[in-house]
Design a protein around this motif. Sequence first.
Motif, PDB file in Angstrom:
ATOM      1  N   LEU A 100     -71.352  66.246  21.933  1.00 17.70           N
ATOM      2  CA  LEU A 100     -72.117  65.178  21.300  1.00 17.70           C
ATOM      3  C   LEU A 100     -73.493  65.644  20.825  1.00 17.70           C
ATOM      4  CD1 LEU A 100     -71.965  62.109  20.664  1.00 17.70           C
ATOM      5  CD2 LEU A 100     -73.105  61.715  22.855  1.00 17.70           C
ATOM      6  N   LYS A 101     -74.092  66.586  21.546  1.00 16.60           N
ATOM      7  CA  LYS A 101     -75.449  66.995  21.196  1.00 16.60           C
ATOM      8  C   LYS A 101     -75.497  68.033  20.074  1.00 16.60           C
ATOM      9  CE  LYS A 101     -75.872  70.396  24.979  1.00 16.60           C
ATOM     10  NZ  LYS A 101     -76.263  71.620  24.253  1.00 16.60           N
ATOM     11  N   ILE A 102     -74.333  68.478  19.580  1.00 19.25           N
ATOM     12  CA  ILE A 102     -74.326  69.486  18.512  1.00 19.25           C
ATOM     13  C   ILE A 102     -74.976  68.941  17.246  1.00 19.25           C
ATOM     14  CG2 ILE A 102     -72.868  70.826  16.959  1.00 19.25           C
ATOM     15  CD1 ILE A 102     -70.830  71.081  19.165  1.00 19.25           C
ATOM     16  N   ALA A 103     -74.568  67.746  16.817  1.00 20.24           N
ATOM     17  CA  ALA A 103     -75.043  67.198  15.541  1.00 20.24           C
ATOM     18  C   ALA A 103     -76.551  66.982  15.522  1.00 20.24           C
ATOM     19  CB  ALA A 103     -74.294  65.905  15.216  1.00 20.24           C
ATOM     20  N   PRO A 104     -77.129  66.237  16.494  1.00 22.59           N
ATOM     21  CA  PRO A 104     -78.585  66.048  16.425  1.00 22.59           C
ATOM     22  C   PRO A 104     -79.363  67.345  16.583  1.00 22.59           C
ATOM     23  CG  PRO A 104     -77.702  65.192  18.503  1.00 22.59           C
ATOM     24  CD  PRO A 104     -76.540  65.485  17.618  1.00 22.59           C
ATOM     25  N   GLU A 105     -78.882  68.243  17.421  1.00 20.32           N
ATOM     26  CA  GLU A 105     -79.593  69.507  17.624  1.00 20.32           C
ATOM     27  C   GLU A 105     -79.603  70.331  16.345  1.00 20.32           C
ATOM     28  OE1 GLU A 105     -79.870  73.017  20.949  1.00 20.32           O
ATOM     29  OE2 GLU A 105     -77.925  72.106  20.585  1.00 20.32           O
ATOM     30  N   SER A 106     -78.447  70.438  15.665  1.00 23.02           N
ATOM     31  CA  SER A 106     -78.364  71.219  14.430  1.00 23.02           C
ATOM     32  C   SER A 106     -79.232  70.611  13.336  1.00 23.02           C
ATOM     33  CB  SER A 106     -76.916  71.311  13.956  1.00 23.02           C
ATOM     34  OG  SER A 106     -76.103  71.950  14.920  1.00 23.02           O
ATOM     35  N   ALA A 107     -79.196  69.289  13.204  1.00 17.61           N
ATOM     36  CA  ALA A 107     -79.966  68.621  12.154  1.00 17.61           C
ATOM     37  C   ALA A 107     -81.470  68.777  12.392  1.00 17.61           C
ATOM     38  CB  ALA A 107     -79.592  67.139  12.097  1.00 17.61           C
ATOM     39  N   ILE A 108     -81.903  68.575  13.629  1.00 15.05           N
ATOM     40  CA  ILE A 108     -83.334  68.702  13.944  1.00 15.05           C
ATOM     41  C   ILE A 108     -83.793  70.140  13.746  1.00 15.05           C
ATOM     42  CG2 ILE A 108     -85.037  68.553  15.801  1.00 15.05           C
ATOM     43  CD1 ILE A 108     -83.293  66.263  16.962  1.00 15.05           C
ATOM     44  N   ALA A 113     -86.236  71.398  18.514  1.00 12.03           N
ATOM     45  CA  ALA A 113     -84.951  70.731  18.744  1.00 12.03           C
ATOM     46  C   ALA A 113     -84.687  70.543  20.230  1.00 12.03           C
ATOM     47  CB  ALA A 113     -83.826  71.544  18.102  1.00 12.03           C
ATOM     48  N   GLN A 114     -84.974  71.570  21.031  1.00 18.30           N
ATOM     49  CA  GLN A 114     -84.743  71.477  22.465  1.00 18.30           C
ATOM     50  C   GLN A 114     -85.625  70.419  23.107  1.00 18.30           C
ATOM     51  OE1 GLN A 114     -82.674  73.395  24.856  1.00 18.30           O
ATOM     52  NE2 GLN A 114     -81.549  73.439  22.943  1.00 18.30           N
ATOM     53  N   THR A 115     -86.863  70.290  22.634  1.00 16.04           N
ATOM     54  CA  THR A 115     -87.771  69.283  23.184  1.00 16.04           C
ATOM     55  C   THR A 115     -87.223  67.875  22.973  1.00 16.04           C
ATOM     56  OG1 THR A 115     -89.686  70.715  22.791  1.00 16.04           O
ATOM     57  CG2 THR A 115     -90.117  68.364  23.076  1.00 16.04           C
ATOM     58  N   ILE A 116     -86.667  67.625  21.803  1.00 17.47           N
ATOM     59  CA  ILE A 116     -86.188  66.274  21.471  1.00 17.47           C
ATOM     60  C   ILE A 116     -84.880  65.949  22.181  1.00 17.47           C
ATOM     61  CG2 ILE A 116     -85.387  64.806  19.575  1.00 17.47           C
ATOM     62  CD1 ILE A 116     -87.387  66.283  17.766  1.00 17.47           C
ATOM     63  N   ILE A 117     -83.954  66.918  22.253  1.00 17.09           N
ATOM     64  CA  ILE A 117     -82.642  66.609  22.829  1.00 17.09           C
ATOM     65  C   ILE A 117     -82.523  67.060  24.294  1.00 17.09           C
ATOM     66  CG2 ILE A 117     -81.520  66.699  20.559  1.00 17.09           C
ATOM     67  CD1 ILE A 117     -80.677  69.479  22.924  1.00 17.09           C
ATOM     68  N   TYR A 118     -83.650  67.503  24.902  1.00 14.79           N
ATOM     69  CA  TYR A 118     -83.548  68.064  26.245  1.00 14.79           C
ATOM     70  C   TYR A 118     -82.982  67.094  27.286  1.00 14.79           C
ATOM     71  CZ  TYR A 118     -84.483  70.974  30.256  1.00 14.79           C
ATOM     72  OH  TYR A 118     -84.318  71.741  31.380  1.00 14.79           O
ATOM     73  N   VAL A 173     -87.529  76.513  27.306  1.00 16.86           N
ATOM     74  CA  VAL A 173     -88.265  76.848  26.083  1.00 16.86           C
ATOM     75  C   VAL A 173     -88.666  78.315  26.081  1.00 16.86           C
ATOM     76  CG1 VAL A 173     -90.377  76.405  24.783  1.00 16.86           C
ATOM     77  CG2 VAL A 173     -89.077  74.502  25.713  1.00 16.86           C
ATOM     78  N   LEU A 174     -89.092  78.832  27.229  1.00 14.11           N
ATOM     79  CA  LEU A 174     -89.455  80.249  27.307  1.00 14.11           C
ATOM     80  C   LEU A 174     -88.249  81.143  27.011  1.00 14.11           C
ATOM     81  CD1 LEU A 174     -91.788  80.313  30.440  1.00 14.11           C
ATOM     82  CD2 LEU A 174     -92.456  80.426  28.039  1.00 14.11           C
ATOM     83  N   GLY A 175     -87.045  80.677  27.356  1.00 15.47           N
ATOM     84  CA  GLY A 175     -85.842  81.463  27.113  1.00 15.47           C
ATOM     85  C   GLY A 175     -85.506  81.620  25.650  1.00 15.47           C
ATOM     86  N   ILE A 176     -86.042  80.729  24.799  1.00 14.27           N
ATOM     87  CA  ILE A 176     -85.766  80.819  23.366  1.00 14.27           C
ATOM     88  C   ILE A 176     -86.355  82.096  22.790  1.00 14.27           C
ATOM     89  CG2 ILE A 176     -86.251  79.756  21.124  1.00 14.27           C
ATOM     90  CD1 ILE A 176     -86.176  77.054  22.510  1.00 14.27           C
TER      91      ILE A 176
END
Length: 426
Positions: free
Chosen positions: A244-252, A287-292, A336-339
């Motif tokens: 489910l989180k693929i779409a919002p993460e990719s778009a953001i 993206a990670q901040t918003i969908i975390y 976030v540090l892992g990014i």
Amino acid sequence: PGTPRQQRWGLLFDELDSNKDGRVDIHELRLGLARLGARTPDSAGQDILQEGDIDQDGGLTLEEFTRYLQEHERRLLLMFHSLDRNQDGHIDASEIQQSFQALGVSISLQQAEKILHSMDRDGTMTIDWQEWRDHFLLQPLENMEDVLKFWKHSTVLDIGECLTVPDEFSEQEKLSGMWWKQLVAGAVAGAVSRTGTAPLDRLKVFMQVHASKTNQLNVLGGLRSMVQEGGIRSLWRGNGINVLKIAPESAIKFMAYEQIKWAIRGQQETLRVQERFVAGSLAGATAQTIIYPMEVLKTRLTLRQTGQYKGLLDCARQILEQEGPRAFYKGYLPNVLGIIPYAGIDLAVYETLKNRWLQQDSHHSADPGILILLACGTISSTCGQIASYPLALVRTRMQAQGTTNGELWRAKWEPDSSLGVSEASC
């Protein structure tokens, strides 16, 4: 007899028409392309047939083949003149480099020379019209943008750790709407791959949280424990929200990446590799901040026992009531540090492998082929995963804090159930 050009087309038609029936079908076209050494995609024969087969009878007559080549050469000539910036009748490495830059990609002069070398037959390190025409005559690659598409960086392995640098989209792809089609296709492919690897993903999370020096939990023991507790279907727990989180993460990520690129680029035409890394890392962090919160829910649902939650909303409600809203951002900092190590190493390794191929093996074609792309993407993604894995482990442990099923899980596979559970509960 016709003109020399028509004679050349006739000889080519005769070479493709293996059964000499006056028609070239898709089978003869594919075999002929392979026999002539044309390194083309599998769809090239179908593309040629679809464009040239005027009467739609499934084959090309000499007249149809000639008409197709005449139109194709006309397009190739226009493109040749557009690339030949100084209009001297030859394309050199600097003009190839400028063409890439006009498409938004910065390449070195050495890389441009390697691409040129794949088309240069007479060793002059320039491409004249005949070399350009012969190279692209039976190939769907019609401009430098098509060559560029080979080396667009993309994620080969998707098992739920989407921290990579977003795909680059050219201006033409954005205007034509191709970008959203590729995002949708990527989302569907990601959903399929995540569902296929969901049992391994759940096992990974399970071992990250519960494995310790005392229990010696291994792969088979973890799988056995999960199946005994919840059956075969339990191996897919948490997969729903993971998909489910693929779409919002990719778009953001895509929208953030485009805005950050624009801010970094300023008056420049292109971004350097290191600037792409910065833009990609910031886009991933956004993206990670918003969908975390969905990441935390995914971890909790993955680790849940039978009957612990009624569903996604019930899981979110229990976390909010029992632990407060801050619980939805547990493990955010290591995530976030892992990014940074992931995206940096992933992109650096990919660029290194790409450059090595261009320098050593691009003598016959600028197309690396699907196996080379697969190998480069897999190796770079694996290196990024290894580098960022310690932070991913810390993140998962922190996300799992607050679960109450540590003892129940441990009792099923630990030889001595009287041992403490402090390791499994952290």
